[in-house]
Design a protein around this motif. Structure first.
Motif, short mmCIF file in Angstrom:
data_model
loop_
_atom_site.label_atom_id
_atom_site.label_comp_id
_atom_site.label_asym_id
_atom_site.label_seq_id
_atom_site.Cartn_x
_atom_site.Cartn_y
_atom_site.Cartn_z
N CYS A 106 2.57 -9.15 3.62
CA CYS A 106 1.98 -7.82 3.45
C CYS A 106 2.81 -6.76 4.15
O CYS A 106 3.36 -7.00 5.22
N GLU A 161 -0.06 0.19 3.50
CA GLU A 161 0.50 1.32 4.24
C GLU A 161 -0.60 2.31 4.62
O GLU A 161 -1.40 2.71 3.79
N CYS A 216 -2.48 -6.58 -4.16
CA CYS A 216 -3.20 -5.30 -4.27
C CYS A 216 -2.51 -4.17 -3.51
O CYS A 216 -1.80 -4.41 -2.53
N GLN A 217 -2.73 -2.96 -4.00
CA GLN A 217 -2.30 -1.73 -3.33
C GLN A 217 -3.51 -1.21 -2.56
O GLN A 217 -4.50 -0.78 -3.17
N CYS A 226 0.04 -7.90 -0.25
CA CYS A 226 -0.58 -6.59 -0.43
C CYS A 226 0.20 -5.50 0.29
O CYS A 226 0.87 -5.75 1.29
N ASN A 227 0.08 -4.30 -0.23
CA ASN A 227 0.65 -3.13 0.42
C ASN A 227 -0.51 -2.40 1.11
O ASN A 227 -1.43 -1.94 0.45
N SER A 282 -8.86 3.37 -7.14
CA SER A 282 -8.36 4.42 -6.25
C SER A 282 -9.39 5.52 -6.05
O SER A 282 -9.96 6.04 -7.01
N LYS A 307 -5.52 -1.75 -7.76
CA LYS A 307 -5.10 -0.54 -7.05
C LYS A 307 -6.35 -0.01 -6.35
O LYS A 307 -7.33 0.37 -7.00
N ASN A 315 -3.15 1.09 0.16
CA ASN A 315 -2.69 2.19 1.00
C ASN A 315 -3.83 3.17 1.27
O ASN A 315 -4.64 3.44 0.38
N ILE A 361 -6.37 2.38 -3.61
CA ILE A 361 -5.82 3.39 -2.69
C ILE A 361 -6.92 4.34 -2.23
O ILE A 361 -7.68 4.87 -3.03
#
Length: 190
Positions: free
Chosen positions: A136, A119, A96-97, A116-117, A57, A75, A99, A77
């Motif tokens: 996703c 956003e 995986c994140q 995966c996210n 991140s 992660k 965002n 991010i």
């Protein structure tokens, strides 16, 4: 000139916020449960590496190379992938994140995003043709002048893609999610 060279090494449970990552080339290495959060990981070569359960991140990866790299349950991010070295750039993401990550103007065809996210990720002017968004979450993800030709969105959710602003020839959608192509028209489909 390469500062350090690491070949087929395993790095486990290293907190790179406390132990500085060595600049150089990491070839066929595995990073498991490592913390890269908020560090400068610039000008590093990652070739055929795997990152498992790592936290990236807000990591700065300017001019770092990711050549055939897999991220699994990481992660990531706010990562600015648009600042990486684009020579032979190839990566995939599973569980995986991502965002708020940026893929602005990247040429990353055939990229796999599995469960995966994403956003509010940014794919503005990127070329991600023939990519795969399997299961996703694409809520508020930005697709603007993006090449999405032959990209698979069949199991993707929550996306809004403007067909007039993006290249969609041959892209795949399901009957359930095709509404994401119509949202700009403010129509009601029941």
């Amino acid at each position: 000139m390469i500062d350090h060279y690491f070949d087929e090494q395993d790095f486990s449970k290293i907190d790179f916020t406390k132990t500085k990552i060595k600049k150089g080339e990491y070839d066929n290495c595995t990073f498991t449960n490592c913390n890269f959060e908020n560090i400068h990981a610039s000008n590093i070569q990652f070739v055929e590496c795997e990152f498992i359960d790592c936290n990236f991140s807000n990591t700065i990866i300017k001019d770092s190379a990711f050549k055939d790299v897999n991220f699994i349950n990481c992660k990531l991010i706010g990562v600015k992938f648009n600042e990486v070295d684009t020579f032979l750039l190839q990566f995939s993401f599973k569980d995986c994140q991502l965002n708020y990550s940026s893929f602005y103007q990247l040429k990353i065809p055939n990229t796999k995003f599995i469960n995966c996210n994403l956003e509010e990720a940014d794919f503005t002017e990127a070329n991600i043709n023939s990519s795969f968004f399997d299961d996703c979450n694409l809520k508020n993800t930005i697709f603007d002048r993006t090449n999405l030709e032959k990209t698979d969105f069949i199991t993707a959710q929550n996306f809004e893609i403007d067909p007039e602003e993006n290249q969609l020839k041959g892209a795949k959608f399901s009957k359930d999610n095709v509404i994401g192509l119509l949202s700009k028209y403010k129509i009601i489909v029941e």
